[in-house]
Design a protein around this motif. Structure first.
Motif, PDB file in Angstrom:
ATOM      1  N   ILE A  41       0.837  -1.199   0.000  1.00 11.21           N
ATOM      2  CA  ILE A  41       0.000   0.000   0.000  1.00 11.21           C
ATOM      3  C   ILE A  41       0.871   1.247   0.000  1.00 11.21           C
ATOM      4  O   ILE A  41       0.627   2.198  -0.752  1.00 11.21           O
ATOM      5  CB  ILE A  41      -0.944   0.000   1.214  1.00 11.21           C
ATOM      6  N   ALA A  42       1.910   1.251   0.825  1.00  9.29           N
ATOM      7  CA  ALA A  42       2.787   2.425   0.933  1.00  9.29           C
ATOM      8  C   ALA A  42       3.440   2.764  -0.400  1.00  9.29           C
ATOM      9  O   ALA A  42       3.604   3.943  -0.745  1.00  9.29           O
ATOM     10  CB  ALA A  42       3.854   2.176   2.001  1.00  9.29           C
ATOM     11  N   SER A  43       3.833   1.749  -1.162  1.00  5.44           N
ATOM     12  CA  SER A  43       4.493   1.980  -2.453  1.00  5.44           C
ATOM     13  C   SER A  43       3.503   2.036  -3.602  1.00  5.44           C
ATOM     14  O   SER A  43       3.900   2.245  -4.751  1.00  5.44           O
ATOM     15  CB  SER A  43       5.504   0.869  -2.719  1.00  5.44           C
ATOM     16  N   ASN A  44       2.204   1.865  -3.288  1.00  2.01           N
ATOM     17  CA  ASN A  44       1.159   1.786  -4.321  1.00  2.01           C
ATOM     18  C   ASN A  44       1.602   0.801  -5.399  1.00  2.01           C
ATOM     19  O   ASN A  44       1.690   1.123  -6.588  1.00  2.01           O
ATOM     20  CB  ASN A  44       0.863   3.153  -4.928  1.00  2.01           C
ATOM     21  N   HIS A  45       1.862  -0.388  -4.963  1.00  2.00           N
ATOM     22  CA  HIS A  45       2.474  -1.440  -5.785  1.00  2.00           C
ATOM     23  C   HIS A  45       1.675  -1.731  -7.048  1.00  2.00           C
ATOM     24  O   HIS A  45       0.444  -1.749  -7.036  1.00  2.00           O
ATOM     25  CB  HIS A  45       2.593  -2.714  -4.953  1.00  2.00           C
ATOM     26  N   GLN A  46       2.390  -1.970  -8.127  1.00  2.00           N
ATOM     27  CA  GLN A  46       1.780  -2.408  -9.381  1.00  2.00           C
ATOM     28  C   GLN A  46       2.018  -3.901  -9.559  1.00  2.00           C
ATOM     29  O   GLN A  46       3.163  -4.352  -9.628  1.00  2.00           O
ATOM     30  CB  GLN A  46       2.363  -1.663 -10.582  1.00  2.00           C
ATOM     31  N   PHE A  47       0.959  -4.668  -9.638  1.00  2.00           N
ATOM     32  CA  PHE A  47       1.078  -6.083  -9.949  1.00  2.00           C
ATOM     33  C   PHE A  47       1.316  -6.244 -11.445  1.00  2.00           C
ATOM     34  O   PHE A  47       0.705  -5.561 -12.263  1.00  2.00           O
ATOM     35  CB  PHE A  47      -0.200  -6.829  -9.541  1.00  2.00           C
ATOM     36  N   LYS A  48       2.195  -7.151 -11.788  1.00  2.00           N
ATOM     37  CA  LYS A  48       2.515  -7.345 -13.198  1.00  2.00           C
ATOM     38  C   LYS A  48       1.356  -7.972 -13.965  1.00  2.00           C
ATOM     39  O   LYS A  48       1.206  -7.745 -15.168  1.00  2.00           O
ATOM     40  CB  LYS A  48       3.760  -8.230 -13.327  1.00  2.00           C
ATOM     41  N   ASN A  49       0.552  -8.751 -13.265  1.00  2.00           N
ATOM     42  CA  ASN A  49      -0.556  -9.434 -13.919  1.00  2.00           C
ATOM     43  C   ASN A  49      -1.552  -9.893 -12.863  1.00  2.00           C
ATOM     44  O   ASN A  49      -1.305  -9.771 -11.659  1.00  2.00           O
ATOM     45  CB  ASN A  49      -0.048 -10.622 -14.752  1.00  2.00           C
ATOM     46  N   ILE A  50      -2.671 -10.425 -13.312  1.00  2.00           N
ATOM     47  CA  ILE A  50      -3.731 -10.820 -12.388  1.00  2.00           C
ATOM     48  C   ILE A  50      -3.301 -11.986 -11.502  1.00  2.00           C
ATOM     49  O   ILE A  50      -3.752 -12.113 -10.364  1.00  2.00           O
ATOM     50  CB  ILE A  50      -5.025 -11.159 -13.152  1.00  2.00           C
ATOM     51  N   THR A  51      -2.404 -12.833 -12.003  1.00  2.00           N
ATOM     52  CA  THR A  51      -1.937 -13.955 -11.183  1.00  2.00           C
ATOM     53  C   THR A  51      -1.296 -13.451  -9.907  1.00  2.00           C
ATOM     54  O   THR A  51      -1.561 -13.955  -8.807  1.00  2.00           O
ATOM     55  CB  THR A  51      -0.936 -14.820 -11.965  1.00  2.00           C
ATOM     56  N   GLN A  52      -0.447 -12.445 -10.020  1.00  2.00           N
ATOM     57  CA  GLN A  52       0.238 -11.916  -8.845  1.00  2.00           C
ATOM     58  C   GLN A  52      -0.732 -11.244  -7.883  1.00  2.00           C
ATOM     59  O   GLN A  52      -0.563 -11.304  -6.672  1.00  2.00           O
ATOM     60  CB  GLN A  52       1.334 -10.950  -9.277  1.00  2.00           C
ATOM     61  N   ALA A  53      -1.760 -10.602  -8.414  1.00  2.00           N
ATOM     62  CA  ALA A  53      -2.735  -9.930  -7.565  1.00  2.00           C
ATOM     63  C   ALA A  53      -3.752 -10.894  -6.976  1.00  2.00           C
ATOM     64  O   ALA A  53      -4.277 -10.659  -5.881  1.00  2.00           O
ATOM     65  CB  ALA A  53      -3.473  -8.855  -8.374  1.00  2.00           C
ATOM     66  N   TRP A  54      -3.993 -12.007  -7.661  1.00  2.00           N
ATOM     67  CA  TRP A  54      -5.159 -12.845  -7.372  1.00  2.00           C
ATOM     68  C   TRP A  54      -4.810 -14.183  -6.743  1.00  2.00           C
ATOM     69  O   TRP A  54      -5.515 -14.675  -5.872  1.00  2.00           O
ATOM     70  CB  TRP A  54      -5.889 -13.086  -8.684  1.00  2.00           C
ATOM     71  N   LEU A  55      -3.737 -14.791  -7.192  1.00  2.00           N
ATOM     72  CA  LEU A  55      -3.409 -16.143  -6.757  1.00  2.00           C
ATOM     73  C   LEU A  55      -2.294 -16.211  -5.731  1.00  2.00           C
ATOM     74  O   LEU A  55      -2.217 -17.154  -4.949  1.00  2.00           O
ATOM     75  CB  LEU A  55      -3.016 -17.001  -7.968  1.00  2.00           C
ATOM     76  N   SER A  56      -1.407 -15.225  -5.742  1.00  2.00           N
ATOM     77  CA  SER A  56      -0.278 -15.245  -4.822  1.00  2.00           C
ATOM     78  C   SER A  56      -0.757 -15.088  -3.382  1.00  2.00           C
ATOM     79  O   SER A  56      -1.389 -14.095  -3.022  1.00  2.00           O
ATOM     80  CB  SER A  56       0.699 -14.111  -5.175  1.00  2.00           C
ATOM     81  N   GLY A  57      -0.481 -16.093  -2.557  1.00  2.00           N
ATOM     82  CA  GLY A  57      -0.852 -16.029  -1.146  1.00  2.00           C
ATOM     83  C   GLY A  57      -2.270 -16.440  -0.827  1.00  2.00           C
ATOM     84  O   GLY A  57      -2.668 -16.463   0.343  1.00  2.00           O
ATOM     85  N   ASP A  58      -3.084 -16.779  -1.847  1.00  2.00           N
ATOM     86  CA  ASP A  58      -4.492 -17.092  -1.604  1.00  2.00           C
ATOM     87  C   ASP A  58      -4.668 -18.600  -1.413  1.00  2.00           C
ATOM     88  O   ASP A  58      -4.881 -19.354  -2.364  1.00  2.00           O
ATOM     89  CB  ASP A  58      -5.348 -16.602  -2.768  1.00  2.00           C
ATOM     90  N   HIS A  59      -4.595 -19.038  -0.157  1.00  2.00           N
ATOM     91  CA  HIS A  59      -4.654 -20.472   0.097  1.00  2.00           C
ATOM     92  C   HIS A  59      -6.041 -21.059  -0.106  1.00  2.00           C
ATOM     93  O   HIS A  59      -6.196 -22.276  -0.204  1.00  2.00           O
ATOM     94  CB  HIS A  59      -4.121 -20.805   1.499  1.00  2.00           C
ATOM     95  N   TYR A  60      -7.094 -20.216  -0.180  1.00  2.00           N
ATOM     96  CA  TYR A  60      -8.412 -20.727  -0.564  1.00  2.00           C
ATOM     97  C   TYR A  60      -8.333 -21.336  -1.968  1.00  2.00           C
ATOM     98  O   TYR A  60      -8.794 -22.448  -2.213  1.00  2.00           O
ATOM     99  CB  TYR A  60      -9.440 -19.599  -0.599  1.00  2.00           C
ATOM    100  N   LYS A  61      -7.754 -20.560  -2.900  1.00  2.00           N
ATOM    101  CA  LYS A  61      -7.634 -21.038  -4.277  1.00  2.00           C
ATOM    102  C   LYS A  61      -6.665 -22.214  -4.354  1.00  2.00           C
ATOM    103  O   LYS A  61      -6.882 -23.167  -5.119  1.00  2.00           O
ATOM    104  CB  LYS A  61      -7.176 -19.902  -5.190  1.00  2.00           C
ATOM    105  N   TRP A  62      -5.591 -22.166  -3.592  1.00  2.00           N
ATOM    106  CA  TRP A  62      -4.609 -23.238  -3.628  1.00  2.00           C
ATOM    107  C   TRP A  62      -5.237 -24.570  -3.222  1.00  2.00           C
ATOM    108  O   TRP A  62      -4.968 -25.608  -3.843  1.00  2.00           O
ATOM    109  CB  TRP A  62      -3.436 -22.913  -2.698  1.00  2.00           C
ATOM    110  N   ARG A  63      -6.058 -24.563  -2.193  1.00  2.00           N
ATOM    111  CA  ARG A  63      -6.719 -25.798  -1.752  1.00  2.00           C
ATOM    112  C   ARG A  63      -7.595 -26.363  -2.873  1.00  2.00           C
ATOM    113  O   ARG A  63      -7.626 -27.566  -3.117  1.00  2.00           O
ATOM    114  CB  ARG A  63      -7.568 -25.537  -0.501  1.00  2.00           C
ATOM    115  N   ALA A  64      -8.342 -25.482  -3.538  1.00  2.00           N
ATOM    116  CA  ALA A  64      -9.213 -25.930  -4.620  1.00  2.00           C
ATOM    117  C   ALA A  64      -8.404 -26.513  -5.778  1.00  2.00           C
ATOM    118  O   ALA A  64      -8.790 -27.534  -6.372  1.00  2.00           O
ATOM    119  CB  ALA A  64     -10.071 -24.768  -5.110  1.00  2.00           C
TER     120      ALA A  64
END
Length: 468
Positions: A41-64
């Protein structure tokens, strides 16, 4: 093809539609518990793609994905981001009746304007379409929050955190407001392991206090509470499987803590007595500051030892536990209430069998001084889906006051998770609208509209002291 997520998604009657569209939808979001990265948030980060914004760290999706037979290299491994997205797209049609199916398509529509259903056939087009947006201001971290009308949020932070990212956010970003949350789980581990002793040293460094006794340990924690408060913190949190079963009159705790510092083992009863003593001291600190304290109880963590060795914690191998909660919660809250040092509290259960238990436990310690002081928290983790939310709100309605409920949170690591508030609001409005249709509550839109607005926003606004 008819759009799946229509304007009246999850709204099954006209009253629900009126409540959602005219009362709930436009209310700002106060997300008082999540796991977003303040550095991003502090750096107003830019994700390179939706995978980095959506799947990285999301263990709900990982379990599925694992349940769908996807190899780990496409989940947490070294496959390309596009290949990981493709495997998620392949999984999504198989998540029907799992809340992930709803969340996935809500998020695609709300953040990217995409109405197509995600599948193997649409994956490449959707990946390309979302990629074209990721470098726009609207899809940097702050822009993603603003798109969802997030007014304020609370991250989850260890007591040793310098909070430099929060300080940078305060200087650079006016909206949303971002506050730290004091989460002392690691400090309360209280064992003789090298990891814990290393943590104590880091706490000593962060506080500037040499920790060589129980008193100096509490002094160090008080210093960190003071520091967090100075940096805008007004909320604490704790994630334990159950409250420690401790004896408030236990003796010899100084010697026990000294034993830990010397690398000596203590038994479970001694450990819980020490944990209970330290946690009680912390809760009294929170009360003195006027903070809200949260207790997330009931998770059985790290069930798969092989996965823990290979991937680490928080990677999708936790589940509901079947711990006994009532007696421990009662004794702990009663001990604090006896000296009038029980802070505003939110308790969350992970096992649905405990819904009525938690709802009635909260009612034991309201004292008439603060509206909704003791809260039965929203459906958490495995329960933040339609049935879980409805069951939580039904228990709260039956045992307490739904009208005083502080509502939803994301509990998420993803910047794309905020449509979960919309999901909750639609479920809430449909629950109330259905009661009206059944003749169980009056068709008074002024009364019902205010109740919905309060649960969606006003109650949290009044409950949490985020004024600066």
């Amino acid at each position: 093809m008819k759009t799946f997520i229509g304007d009246d998604f999850l709204l099954t009657n006209s009253v629900a539609e009126d409540l959602y569209h005219n009362h709930a939808a436009s209310m700002p979001i106060i997300d008082y518990h999540n796991h977003l990265d303040p550095a991003a948030i502090a750096s107003n980060h830019q994700f390179k793609n939706i995978t980095q914004a959506w799947l990285s760290g999301d263990h709900y999706k990982w379990r599925a994905m694992r349940a769908n037979g996807v190899d780990e290299k496409f989940i947490t491994g070294n496959a390309s981001d596009e290949d990981k997205f493709s495997k998620w797209a392949e999984t999504v049609p198989n998540t029907l009746r799992n809340p992930l199916y709803h969340w996935t398509h809500l998020e695609l529509r709300r953040y990217f304007g995409i109405n197509e259903l995600l599948s193997t056939e649409t994956a490449a087009e959707i990946y390309s379409e979302t990629a074209a947006l990721m470098n726009k201001d609207s899809h940097l971290c702050v822009g993603l929050l603003l798109q969802m009308n997030v007014e304020s949020l609370c991250t989850t932070d260890d007591p040793i955190d310098k909070l430099n990212h929060h300080q940078a956010i305060k200087e650079r970003i006016k909206v949303p407001k971002v506050y730290p949350t004091f989460r002392p789980d690691k400090a309360l581990q209280l064992d003789e392991s090298k990891e814990y002793l290393d943590y104590i040293q880091r706490l000593s460094t962060a506080s500037g206090i040499t920790i060589n006794s129980l008193d100096s340990f509490l002094e160090a924690l008080q210093q960190r509470v003071d520091y967090f408060h100075e940096n805008g913190c007004r909320v604490s949190d704790l994630g334990f499987h159950q409250i420690p079963a401790f004896n408030p009159n236990a003796t010899g705790l100084d010697q026990l803590f000294s034993s830990l510092l010397n690398g000596k083992n203590i038994d479970l009863t001694e450990k819980e007595n020490l944990q209970g003593y330290v946690l009680t001291a912390l809760c009294k600190m929170y009360h003195a500051k006027g903070w809200v304290q949260q207790f997330h109880l009931g998770a059985l963590r790290n069930n798969n030892e092989r996965a823990l060795r290979e991937l680490g914690p928080d990677t999708g191998y936790d589940s509901m536990g079947d711990y006994s909660q009532a007696t421990r919660l009662s004794k702990f809250f009663n001990n604090l209430d006896n000296t009038d040092q029980l802070a505003k509290s939110i308790i969350y259960n992970l096992n649905p069998r405990d819904n009525d238990l938690f709802a009635t436990m909260a009612g034991n310690f309201n004292d008439g001084k603060i509206v909704g002081k003791m809260q039965f928290g929203t459906g958490w983790w495995f329960l933040d889906q339609k049935n879980g939310m409805e069951n939580q709100m039904n228990s709260l309605s039956n045992m307490g006051l739904l009208s005083r409920f502080v509502g939803m949170l994301t509990d998420s690591r993803s910047f794309l998770s905020f449509p979960r508030h919309e999901y909750f609001r639609r479920i809430l409005c449909n629950l109330i609208g259905t009661d009206v249709e059944n003749g169980e509550i009056p068709h008074d839109m002024d009364l019902l509209g205010k109740m919905v607005e309060d649960i969606c926003y006003n109650n949290a606004k009044n409950y949490f002291d985020f004024s600066e």
